[in-house]
Design an enzyme around this catalytic site. Structure first.
Site, short mmCIF file in Angstrom:
data_model
loop_
_atom_site.label_atom_id
_atom_site.label_comp_id
_atom_site.label_asym_id
_atom_site.label_seq_id
_atom_site.Cartn_x
_atom_site.Cartn_y
_atom_site.Cartn_z
N HIS A 163 0.79 -1.04 -0.02
CA HIS A 163 -0.15 0.07 0.08
C HIS A 163 1.03 1.11 -0.15
CE1 HIS A 163 -3.67 2.35 1.20
NE2 HIS A 163 -2.81 3.24 1.47
N GLU A 164 1.82 1.22 1.03
CA GLU A 164 2.58 2.50 0.95
C GLU A 164 3.56 2.68 -0.26
OE1 GLU A 164 1.64 4.50 2.96
OE2 GLU A 164 0.37 3.29 4.51
N GLU A 211 -4.81 7.68 -2.79
CA GLU A 211 -5.29 6.62 -2.19
C GLU A 211 -5.52 5.39 -3.55
OE1 GLU A 211 -4.84 6.05 0.57
OE2 GLU A 211 -6.03 4.31 1.30
N HIS A 213 1.57 4.51 -2.92
CA HIS A 213 1.77 5.95 -2.78
C HIS A 213 2.87 6.36 -3.11
CE1 HIS A 213 -1.87 6.83 -0.64
NE2 HIS A 213 -1.78 5.96 0.33
CO CO Z 1 -3.24 5.16 2.02
#
Ligand code: CO
Length: 497
Positions: free
Chosen positions: A260-261, A290, A264
């Site tokens: 997830h990170e 996101e 980003h």
């Molecule tokens: Co996030």
């Protein structure tokens, strides 16, 4: 100051101050010793004051005003000026009195919230939260809005997103996703218990690093550290960092927070260096940000081809722990749908019910329809209503999230918007990239990253989120892409015909 190059150099100086604050914030969450806190807060508030004064300097306003009428500028230059000017006018609406009051309230609220959560006692947080809600209501008046006061708060995180939009999205969720989740719950067979064994920390770390490398995360322009809550931060496209959390008794924590990170950070690494500090050198909105993390986390990182490639690698780190598991079992377990108490641990479907609950509460607070003191009860009732779950304590209920103590209202919906953008973008990417699944199953993420770079990352704020979505997919945000994805994937996992 009178021309575009003056604008460039001054805007970069302002941004340098903001990015320096980010470095200090990052350090505070990762490496700073406990006693560093007092002067760190002071350092940050000094820099915040400098940044605010620089970015609201009337001379800067005059320059932006003049350049707004300069027809010799090209499309990108005009866009930069338009957005910088919009930002300038917005910042000007706040009095320094408001800013100061806000920062005092937030630091008190944050410390009250921490204690309240630790002691499982909402009352400790109540008064601070009441003041924050009042402040936000005041802010909606100060910023102005067309239809609904909550619009002013949404717009801070997702430009032009309105309460009507979000109501529409959650109506779709209630009409379509909720019944689908109920069907899944009734079929109720999925075993993820093997995640909760002992998994050595350093091996987990090493595996996570390899996943990031595979995604195309550039460790010469970033690094990973450990923090209590995973996050990503950037100081330039050439320094976009991630953090992760490792739980030795829960393998899933590290894996999907890493991906997830990483998603980003790939966005930030894909921003064009020459646009540093300018609106075109910044991400569009929280929702689009996101969308990048969720696309990697869910559409890639919880897919069958992904684990076909990566499960053997994972098992080479943990041959005993995963002896009985194969990639199909692993894939199924990684997509276990189950009502749970804590938003950050929720699966990708029930997650949106957690957001819905927060959205309904925030809107009602801003409309003054409910009172802060009634929040624990309201919270528990909504968890019963939407997730059919009893909340055992405020610490695991209304006190679980950090957001309100930070004064963030209007933020939560961007998580859901982001997931739905992710589904729509991924759908388009898989039409335009030949054999995408095949490539993923070989660990080749190159074409996908290139597609995201070309269609999203390099543009910065060249387009609004709504326009970008139309440009890429031919239509505005449409919930059906997420629903189709969910139906196809989970009908197979849960054997629903
Ligand atoms: Co996030």
């Amino acid at each position: 100051m009178h021309n575009y190059s003056d604008y460039l150099s001054y805007t970069r100086k302002i941004y340098d101050v903001y990015m320096s604050m980010s470095v200090l914030n990052w350090d505070m969450e990762t490496h700073m010793p406990k006693n560093g806190n007092r002067f760190r807060s002071q350092q940050l508030s000094t820099l915040a004051k400098i940044a605010y004064e620089m970015s609201t300097d009337p001379k800067y306003g005059d320059l932006l005003d003049k350049l707004s009428n300069d027809s010799s500028l090209d499309f990108d230059q005009k866009r930069n000026i338009y957005l910088s000017n919009k930002d300038f006018l917005k910042k000007k609406k706040y009095s320094s009195n408001f800013i100061q009051k806000q920062s005092q309230l937030i630091s008190k609220a944050f410390s009250d919230w921490r204690i309240a959560k630790e002691k499982n006692d909402f009352c400790i947080f109540q008064e601070s939260l009441e003041k924050i809600v009042d402040l936000r209501i005041q802010e909606t008046e100060l910023l102005g809005f067309k239809d609904h006061p909550y619009d002013a708060l949404l717009d801070k995180y997702e430009a032009n997103l309105t309460t009507i939009d979000v109501d529409g999205i959650f109506k779709d969720v209630k009409d379509n996703l909720v019944p689908f989740i109920n069907r899944i719950n009734k079929s109720g067979k999925n075993d993820d218990s093997f995640f909760y064994q002992y998994f050595d920390k350093s091996k987990q770390w090493e595996f996570g690093i390899q996943l990031l490398e595979q995604m195309g995360y550039d460790f010469d322009s970033g690094r990973q550290d450990i923090s209590a809550h995973p996050f990503s931060s950037h100081f330039s496209p050439q320094d976009a960092r991630v953090t992760t959390r490792i739980d030795e008794n829960n393998l899933s924590e590290m894996i999907w927070s890493c991906i997830h990170e990483g998603g980003h950070a790939l966005y930030e690494q894909g921003i064009l260096v020459e646009n540093y500090a300018l609106p075109l050198g910044n991400s569009i909105s929280l929702g689009i940000h996101e969308s990048q993390s969720r696309l990697w986390e869910n559409h890639v990182g919880r897919s069958l081809p992904y684990w076909k490639k990566n499960f053997p690698l994972l098992r080479s780190f943990f041959p005993n722990e995963l002896k009985e598991i194969d990639y199909l079992k692993f894939y199924n377990a990684s997509n276990n749908v189950k009502s749970s108490l804590i938003r950050t641990n929720a699966d990708e479907l029930t997650y949106h019910l957690h957001v819905l609950i927060r959205y309904e509460i925030e809107k009602a607070l801003i409309e003054k329809e409910i009172k802060v003191k009634d929040l624990p009860q309201v919270w528990n009732d909504l968890y019963k209503k939407y997730l059919n779950i009893n909340v055992p304590s405020d610490a695991k209920g209304v006190l679980q999230d950090i957001h309100w103590s930070h004064g963030s209202f209007g933020y939560f919906p961007t998580y859901t918007i982001g997931s739905f953008y992710a589904a729509q973008f991924y759908n388009k990417a898989s039409q335009e990239i030949s054999n995408i699944e095949d490539k993923i199953s070989k660990g080749d993420m190159n074409d996908l990253l290139k597609w995201l770079r070309k269609n999203i990352h390099v543009h910065g704020k060249r387009y609004d989120a709504k326009d970008l979505c139309k440009k890429i997919t031919g239509e505005e945000l449409n919930f059906k892409y997420f629903m189709n994805y969910a139906k196809e994937k989970y009908s197979e996992i849960y054997d629903l015909s």
